[in-house]
Design a protein around this motif. Structure first.
Motif, PDB file in Angstrom:
ATOM      1  N   TYR A  32       0.811  -1.200   0.000  1.00 36.00           N
ATOM      2  CA  TYR A  32       0.000   0.000   0.000  1.00 36.00           C
ATOM      3  C   TYR A  32       0.852   1.261   0.000  1.00 36.00           C
ATOM      4  N   ARG A  52       4.729   5.942  -0.680  1.00 35.97           N
ATOM      5  CA  ARG A  52       4.564   4.573  -1.159  1.00 35.97           C
ATOM      6  C   ARG A  52       5.497   3.693  -0.346  1.00 35.97           C
ATOM      7  N   TYR A 100      -4.091   3.453  -2.032  1.00 41.87           N
ATOM      8  CA  TYR A 100      -3.290   3.647  -3.243  1.00 41.87           C
ATOM      9  C   TYR A 100      -2.613   5.007  -3.204  1.00 41.87           C
ATOM     10  N   TYR A 101      -1.491   5.113  -3.925  1.00 42.57           N
ATOM     11  CA  TYR A 101      -0.668   6.318  -3.958  1.00 42.57           C
ATOM     12  C   TYR A 101      -1.432   7.411  -4.694  1.00 42.57           C
ATOM     13  N   ASP A 102      -2.172   8.217  -3.926  1.00 48.67           N
ATOM     14  CA  ASP A 102      -3.079   9.196  -4.527  1.00 48.67           C
ATOM     15  C   ASP A 102      -3.387  10.264  -3.489  1.00 48.67           C
ATOM     16  N   ALA A 107      -9.232   6.914  -2.498  1.00 51.29           N
ATOM     17  CA  ALA A 107      -8.246   5.898  -2.873  1.00 51.29           C
ATOM     18  C   ALA A 107      -7.751   5.097  -1.667  1.00 51.29           C
ATOM     19  N   TYR A 108      -8.176   5.491  -0.477  1.00 50.66           N
ATOM     20  CA  TYR A 108      -7.705   4.864   0.749  1.00 50.66           C
ATOM     21  C   TYR A 108      -8.861   4.113   1.419  1.00 50.66           C
TER      22      TYR A 108
END
Length: 121
Positions: A32, A52, A100-102, A107-108
């Motif tokens: 994650y 990340r 996710y890297y966002d 996204a989390y």
């Protein structure tokens, strides 16, 4: 499941520093990205920073870039947010999240309970 527990919040004066920590446990979170978000009273949840886990790449909101630093410690399974030169407008509940890297909160999928940061002038 991923469990996230924040700590380190408190009351500080403008210009002070504070370090938040997020203890991470559960399923392989190394896949994650870990993010910090904040929410002030009456406002929407706001992106602060993300990292990340696999390669340490980071991304910051413009409002905190050059003042805040996000880092992860693979030995301790923690994600920290070092906050320097704090301003009154940094006052909020700060949340740790895994996803996710966002910069978009959607996204989390995993969130901590939050920790209060109050900056007085």
């Amino acid at each position: 499941q991923v469990q996230l527990v924040e700590s380190g919040g408190g009351l500080v004066q403008a210009g002070d520093s504070l370090r938040l920590s997020c203890a991470v446990s559960g399923r392989p979170f190394s896949r994650y990205a870990m993010g910090w978000f904040r929410q002030a009273p009456g406002k929407e949840r706001e992106f602060v920073a993300t990292i990340r886990w696999s390669d340490g790449n980071t991304y910051y909101a413009d409002s905190v870039r050059d003042r805040f630093t996000i880092s992860r410690d693979s030995a301790k399974d923690t994600v920290d947010l070092q906050m320097n030169s704090l301003k009154r407008e940094d006052t909020a509940v700060y949340f740790c999240a895994a996803g996710y890297y966002d910069k978009n909160p959607s996204a989390y999928g995993y969130w901590g309970q939050g920790t209060q940061v109050t900056v007085s002038s």
